[in-house]
Design an enzyme around this catalytic site. Structure first.
Site, PDB file in Angstrom:
ATOM      1  N   LEU A 114       1.039  -1.001  -0.056  1.00  0.00           N
ATOM      2  CA  LEU A 114       0.191  -0.070  -0.612  1.00  0.00           C
ATOM      3  C   LEU A 114       0.892   1.191   0.129  1.00  0.00           C
ATOM      4  CD1 LEU A 114      -3.021  -0.992   2.890  1.00  0.00           C
ATOM      5  CD2 LEU A 114      -2.860  -1.354   0.222  1.00  0.00           C
ATOM      6  N   HIS A 139      -3.500   3.763  -2.573  1.00  0.00           N
ATOM      7  CA  HIS A 139      -4.057   3.498  -2.208  1.00  0.00           C
ATOM      8  C   HIS A 139      -5.178   3.935  -1.221  1.00  0.00           C
ATOM      9  CE1 HIS A 139      -1.369   0.151  -3.891  1.00  0.00           C
ATOM     10  NE2 HIS A 139      -2.180  -0.110  -4.240  1.00  0.00           N
TER      11      HIS A 139
END
Ligand code: PAF
Length: 301
Positions: A48, A52
């Protein structure tokens, strides 16, 4: 269902549920629905980054309870692609997800998503033809299959996908229409960029410092074409030439394609009109294959 303990108690983040099975996932979702909440889904493959987290923000709008799936989906990688090397760091991902307001992470083992005897493929033709679909022949079948499975398992009210993967977004839009998932709000999240313009991507981790400098060629090229479109240019030949010219100034940026396409059908177009279009590119830089795009539309002059 396991519930991870908060890793950053100082920021006061709530606990996050971690579902490894479909039963756990459904139980968490049913609990939120029973409490009158609506559900937002953010499908990811982990690793991530800020991009994101911006998807989570959009999923959570109006108090949606957010499920984030973290699953490096084997069926969307070709045999010579980076499935094994794809960055995986659950502890880091869970902490970021938790801090950004995700309520449940769905992180299934591969055998939960693809049990023995699995035989169903969701194949979207139309917008999956050409470009990424040509470079990665089974990629969009893998994406469409796993996204359809996630949408059916969670039945979210909204699902958020990044505009950076513009062709993927066009494929998923088509899938949602064709499978009559009419009650789903499909949200397109704008591309988040580093300060120097590079679109955020988990694959940027593959870049050395030199690669990183060369990788700026993609966004510089796209922005040059965007500036030209703002000055009234509508011809695809001129817009593509402007992007290529800028990209070619970075010798380590090996262009695969630069194309002007209709944002929905992903068919090449010769001229910008009032319909939404995308100028898309893919290039190899060192060990990484990078993609990027910008939205374009004819401006009134
Ligand atoms: O964009 C991605 O990260 C993946 O393609 C997705 C949508 C999570 C499906 O595996």
């Amino acid at each position: 269902m396991s519930v991870s303990t908060p890793t950053d108690t100082a920021c006061g983040a709530a606990t996050i549920a971690v579902a490894r099975s479909l039963a756990d996932l459904r139980e968490w979702v049913a609990g939120r629905r029973a409490a009158g909440m609506r559900i937002g889904l953010v499908p990811t493959m982990g690793a991530l980054h800020e991009g994101h987290l911006s998807l989570v923000e959009l999923a959570a709008v109006d108090d949606h309870a957010v499920v984030m799936s973290i699953f490096v989906n084997p069926t969307q990688f070709g045999p010579s692609e980076d499935f094994d090397a794809y960055p995986r760091d659950e502890a880091h991902d869970f902490a970021l997800a938790q801090a950004s307001g995700v309520g449940c992470v769905f992180a299934p083992p591969a055998e939960v998503m693809y049990p023995d005897g699995f035989s169903t493929t969701v194949s979207v033709s139309g917008p999956s033809r050409g470009f990424e679909g040509a470079a990665r022949p089974s990629h969009f079948d893998g994406v469409a299959t796993v996204v359809a499975k996630l949408l059916l398992a969670v039945r979210p009210h909204r699902a958020v996908f990044g505009a950076k993967d513009a062709q993927q977004l066009a494929v998923i839009r088509r899938l949602v229409l064709d499978l009559h998932l009419d009650d789903l709000d499909l949200i397109e999240a704008p591309t988040i960029r580093e300060d120097d313009g590079l679109a955020m991507s988990s694959r940027n981790r593959y870049l050395t410092e030199d690669d990183r400098r060369a990788a700026r060629g993609l966004s510089r090229g796209l922005f040059a074409a965007m500036a030209l479109a703002d000055r009234g240019e509508t011809s695809s030949v001129a817009l593509i030439a402007a992007a290529r010219h800028e990209m070619e100034s970075e010798p380590r940026c090996e262009i695969e394609y630069v194309a002007l396409v209709d944002a929905e059908s992903f068919q090449p177009i010769a001229q910008l009109t009032s319909r939404s279009a995308r100028l898309c590119t893919a290039a190899r830089v060192g060990p990484a294959r990078l993609i990027d795009n910008v939205p374009l539309r004819a401006t009134a002059h």
